[in-house]
Scaffold this motif. Structure first.
Motif, PDB file in Angstrom:
ATOM      1  N   ILE A   1     -17.664  34.156 -14.983  1.00 41.61           N
ATOM      2  CA  ILE A   1     -18.045  35.027 -13.878  1.00 41.61           C
ATOM      3  C   ILE A   1     -17.170  34.653 -12.685  1.00 41.61           C
ATOM      4  N   ALA A   2     -16.239  35.516 -12.377  1.00 41.40           N
ATOM      5  CA  ALA A   2     -15.262  35.253 -11.321  1.00 41.40           C
ATOM      6  C   ALA A   2     -15.839  35.608  -9.962  1.00 41.40           C
ATOM      7  N   GLY A   3     -15.319  34.933  -8.937  1.00 42.96           N
ATOM      8  CA  GLY A   3     -15.712  35.244  -7.566  1.00 42.96           C
ATOM      9  C   GLY A   3     -16.313  34.053  -6.855  1.00 42.96           C
ATOM     10  N   GLY A   4     -15.854  33.794  -5.656  1.00 39.07           N
ATOM     11  CA  GLY A   4     -16.370  32.683  -4.866  1.00 39.07           C
ATOM     12  C   GLY A   4     -17.565  33.098  -4.032  1.00 39.07           C
ATOM     13  N   GLY A   5     -18.130  32.125  -3.360  1.00 43.96           N
ATOM     14  CA  GLY A   5     -19.260  32.397  -2.473  1.00 43.96           C
ATOM     15  C   GLY A   5     -20.596  32.120  -3.127  1.00 43.96           C
ATOM     16  N   ARG A   6     -21.495  31.474  -2.374  1.00 45.38           N
ATOM     17  CA  ARG A   6     -22.840  31.191  -2.883  1.00 45.38           C
ATOM     18  C   ARG A   6     -23.684  32.464  -2.889  1.00 45.38           C
ATOM     19  N   ILE A   7     -24.710  32.441  -3.735  1.00 46.87           N
ATOM     20  CA  ILE A   7     -25.602  33.593  -3.808  1.00 46.87           C
ATOM     21  C   ILE A   7     -26.251  33.872  -2.451  1.00 46.87           C
ATOM     22  N   VAL A   8     -26.483  32.825  -1.665  1.00 49.90           N
ATOM     23  CA  VAL A   8     -27.121  33.042  -0.362  1.00 49.90           C
ATOM     24  C   VAL A   8     -26.212  33.823   0.593  1.00 49.90           C
ATOM     25  N   PHE A   9     -24.947  34.029   0.214  1.00 51.18           N
ATOM     26  CA  PHE A   9     -24.060  34.885   0.987  1.00 51.18           C
ATOM     27  C   PHE A   9     -24.111  36.324   0.487  1.00 51.18           C
ATOM     28  N   GLY A  10     -24.922  36.562  -0.541  1.00 51.12           N
ATOM     29  CA  GLY A  10     -25.079  37.915  -1.056  1.00 51.12           C
ATOM     30  C   GLY A  10     -24.842  37.994  -2.548  1.00 51.12           C
ATOM     31  N   PHE A  11     -25.533  38.925  -3.192  1.00 45.01           N
ATOM     32  CA  PHE A  11     -25.359  39.181  -4.623  1.00 45.01           C
ATOM     33  C   PHE A  11     -24.165  40.119  -4.785  1.00 45.01           C
ATOM     34  N   LYS A  12     -22.992  39.565  -4.697  1.00 45.24           N
ATOM     35  CA  LYS A  12     -21.768  40.356  -4.737  1.00 45.24           C
ATOM     36  C   LYS A  12     -20.604  39.461  -5.133  1.00 45.24           C
ATOM     37  N   ASN A  13     -19.483  40.117  -5.465  1.00 47.75           N
ATOM     38  CA  ASN A  13     -18.276  39.375  -5.831  1.00 47.75           C
ATOM     39  C   ASN A  13     -18.531  38.441  -7.007  1.00 47.75           C
ATOM     40  N   LYS A  14     -19.280  38.921  -8.011  1.00 47.09           N
ATOM     41  CA  LYS A  14     -19.564  38.137  -9.212  1.00 47.09           C
ATOM     42  C   LYS A  14     -19.304  39.016 -10.427  1.00 47.09           C
ATOM     43  N   ASP A  15     -18.059  39.001 -10.908  1.00 47.09           N
ATOM     44  CA  ASP A  15     -17.638  39.881 -11.992  1.00 47.09           C
ATOM     45  C   ASP A  15     -17.424  39.104 -13.288  1.00 47.09           C
ATOM     46  N   LEU A  16     -17.983  39.619 -14.377  1.00 52.65           N
ATOM     47  CA  LEU A  16     -17.749  39.015 -15.690  1.00 52.65           C
ATOM     48  C   LEU A  16     -16.361  39.408 -16.175  1.00 52.65           C
ATOM     49  N   LYS A  17     -15.560  38.394 -16.506  1.00 54.24           N
ATOM     50  CA  LYS A  17     -14.210  38.620 -17.023  1.00 54.24           C
ATOM     51  C   LYS A  17     -14.012  37.851 -18.323  1.00 54.24           C
ATOM     52  N   VAL A  18     -13.092  38.338 -19.138  1.00 57.87           N
ATOM     53  CA  VAL A  18     -12.719  37.657 -20.379  1.00 57.87           C
ATOM     54  C   VAL A  18     -11.200  37.563 -20.413  1.00 57.87           C
ATOM     55  N   THR A  19     -10.688  36.344 -20.579  1.00 58.64           N
ATOM     56  CA  THR A  19      -9.245  36.118 -20.655  1.00 58.64           C
ATOM     57  C   THR A  19      -8.886  35.632 -22.049  1.00 58.64           C
ATOM     58  N   GLU A  20      -7.880  36.245 -22.638  1.00 58.02           N
ATOM     59  CA  GLU A  20      -7.403  35.849 -23.968  1.00 58.02           C
ATOM     60  C   GLU A  20      -6.239  34.870 -23.819  1.00 58.02           C
ATOM     61  N   LEU A  21      -6.251  33.816 -24.608  1.00 61.03           N
ATOM     62  CA  LEU A  21      -5.158  32.843 -24.601  1.00 61.03           C
ATOM     63  C   LEU A  21      -4.521  32.771 -25.985  1.00 61.03           C
ATOM     64  N   PRO A  22      -3.191  32.527 -26.042  1.00 55.84           N
ATOM     65  CA  PRO A  22      -2.282  32.282 -24.917  1.00 55.84           C
ATOM     66  C   PRO A  22      -1.689  33.549 -24.304  1.00 55.84           C
ATOM     67  N   ALA A  23      -2.151  34.718 -24.730  1.00 59.22           N
ATOM     68  CA  ALA A  23      -1.566  35.961 -24.216  1.00 59.22           C
ATOM     69  C   ALA A  23      -1.833  36.145 -22.733  1.00 59.22           C
ATOM     70  N   ASP A  24      -2.894  35.509 -22.221  1.00 59.54           N
ATOM     71  CA  ASP A  24      -3.235  35.572 -20.803  1.00 59.54           C
ATOM     72  C   ASP A  24      -3.527  37.010 -20.362  1.00 59.54           C
ATOM     73  N   GLN A  25      -4.239  37.752 -21.201  1.00 56.21           N
ATOM     74  CA  GLN A  25      -4.671  39.096 -20.853  1.00 56.21           C
ATOM     75  C   GLN A  25      -6.130  39.039 -20.430  1.00 56.21           C
ATOM     76  N   THR A  26      -6.469  39.677 -19.316  1.00 56.66           N
ATOM     77  CA  THR A  26      -7.811  39.602 -18.765  1.00 56.66           C
ATOM     78  C   THR A  26      -8.414  40.986 -18.642  1.00 56.66           C
ATOM     79  N   VAL A  27      -9.711  41.102 -19.005  1.00 49.80           N
ATOM     80  CA  VAL A  27     -10.444  42.339 -18.850  1.00 49.80           C
ATOM     81  C   VAL A  27     -11.674  42.066 -17.988  1.00 49.80           C
ATOM     82  N   THR A  28     -11.995  42.973 -17.081  1.00 46.09           N
ATOM     83  CA  THR A  28     -13.189  42.879 -16.248  1.00 46.09           C
ATOM     84  C   THR A  28     -14.259  43.799 -16.810  1.00 46.09           C
ATOM     85  N   LEU A  29     -15.469  43.278 -17.021  1.00 48.51           N
ATOM     86  CA  LEU A  29     -16.529  44.020 -17.687  1.00 48.51           C
ATOM     87  C   LEU A  29     -17.646  44.468 -16.755  1.00 48.51           C
ATOM     88  N   THR A  30     -17.602  44.063 -15.506  1.00 48.23           N
ATOM     89  CA  THR A  30     -18.666  44.406 -14.557  1.00 48.23           C
ATOM     90  C   THR A  30     -18.335  45.718 -13.850  1.00 48.23           C
TER      91      THR A  30
END
Length: 419
Positions: free
Chosen positions: A274-303
């Motif tokens: 789950i990518a994204g900085g910031g504590r939950i007390v700063f808001g329920f936001k900027n929390k995206d589920l991502k999947v990165t494939e290695l070693p191809a380094d391809q990333t998909v965002t699922l949120t």
């Protein structure tokens, strides 16, 4: 003949759901904390394992064969220094039903993946306990993880402040060959990689102080880990990194906050987080589920847009279950905070299916999939800051949902088998 073929087709289509419905939860043992006591649920019967109420700040851990249970108990005092509390390490033998204290004050204990020995830290020293004696293994260890074959560790030393600035955190491999007869604590440690003093992704940068949360990829050729800055800063922004086991390839993957726990898929080199900085007390936001494939380094965002993720679990190499809320600002009033529900996602199909519908005032947190019984589990609770809830279990699509354990301590339980 045509009717027989049609019947067989119907039965084939029904078979997966029938298997799910008939799977017996008694095939899994659960160790858990409830109201200050250690409990065991086996064969669908609950047994209280401890007689005196105590503080358990960490979840119990099953040994690799499910015959022993490791737990940590907070007690008053310390035999060496003036600490107010100590963290005793205990083992419970499921067969003999006996408890045994293995160390008076340790931290970060972890079972070997191949035998019933426990590694733990004590004042910066990495140790091994074979349930009869303990042995010093290495000095200056900040965090560590067992290598998949149980023959050693991946470990880190943290950066330290000096008059001209911070030093570098460093990764090491540590062999435990003949650890019982070792007369030195340095010969079996080999430097793997020196982490740069500053790491960044896009426009976010941190200073590198510590490294930990090591996990190996399914093919055992990559190690995912988290690099963190100073303690307070780390609560907002860490960096997820990967390194090849030979130390030759290193990469910063993304920014996380301290609560995110990256997880590999079961048999493919797919790293979910789950990518994204910031504590939950700063808001329920900027929390995206991502999947990165290695070693191809391809990333998909699922949120999807306008949503945030609270936790996730792999179901198989191509699907995951997430605990999701609408993006919302933080509120000091618990009843105004969003309550998460579970969704089933696929890497190959854009359709995302809601699989739980908690009652008003309740949310579904902490999904954990159990391949051994093909079930999804989660805790249903009134709020993310509550101390206990009910552990639920269901088929991966949400069918046949039921309470498995009532009033369980949140994130204070462990399953065997877990895979």
């Amino acid at each position: 003949m045509k009717k027989i073929v049609q019947l067989l087709m119907v039965l084939c289509l029904m078979a997966p759901s029938l298997i799910h419905a008939q799977t017996n939860t008694s095939d899994v043992k659960i160790a858990f904390i409830r109201d200050g006591y250690l409990w065991l649920k086996v064969d669908d019967k609950e047994v209280k394992l401890t007689k005196e109420k105590a503080t358990y700040n960490y979840p119990p851990q099953w040994s690799f064969d499910g015959k022993m249970l490791l737990y940590q108990k907070e007690v008053a005092g310390n035999i060496i220094d003036t600490k107010r509390t100590s963290n005793e390490l205990w083992i419970y033998d499921v067969t003999t039903k006996k408890h045994r204290k293995i160390f008076y004050d340790g931290s970060n204990p972890k079972w070997s993946p191949t035998e019933n020995i426990v590694a733990f830290s004590a004042v910066g020293v990495l140790n091994i306990a074979d349930l009869e004696h303990f042995y010093n293994i290495a000095l200056g260890v900040d965090d560590y993880a067992w290598q998949p074959d149980g023959k050693g560790f991946i470990a880190s030393s943290s950066a330290t402040p000096r008059p001209d600035g911070w030093t570098h955190p460093i990764l090491y491999t540590i062999s435990i060959e003949s650890y019982q007869n070792r007369n030195t604590l340095t010969n079996n440690a080999k430097k793997l990689f020196v982490i740069p003093k500053e790491l960044g992704k896009d426009d976010v940068k941190i200073i590198s102080i510590g490294a930990g949360s090591f996990t190996y990829s399914p093919n055992k050729q990559w190690i995912a880990f988290v690099v963190s800055p100073t303690a307070s800063w780390s609560m907002d922004s860490d960096m997820l990194c990967v390194i090849s086991v030979d130390g030759k390839n290193f990469e910063v993957i993304d920014e996380l906050n301290q609560e995110s726990k990256p997880k590999w898929a079961y048999t493919k080199n797919l790293l979910g987080y789950i990518a994204g900085g910031g504590r939950i007390v700063f808001g329920f936001k900027n929390k995206d589920l991502k999947v990165t494939e290695l070693p191809a380094d391809q990333t998909v965002t699922l949120t999807p847009k306008n949503y945030a993720e609270m936790g996730f679990s792999w179901v198989d190499n191509a699907s995951l279950i997430v605990s999701r809320v609408p993006e919302t600002e933080w509120s000091d009033e618990a009843n105004k905070r969003p309550k998460p529900v579970l969704y089933l996602l696929s890497l190959t199909d854009p359709k995302q299916i809601q699989i739980t519908k908690p009652p008003k005032g309740q949310g579904d947190f902490t999904p954990i999939f159990l391949p051994s019984i093909n079930k999804i589990t989660w805790t249903r609770q009134s709020d993310l800051v509550t101390l206990k809830g009910d552990l639920w279990v269901a088929d991966p699509n949400g069918d046949h949902a039921k309470v498995w354990v009532h009033d369980i301590g949140l994130e204070s339980y462990d399953f065997f088998p877990s895979r």
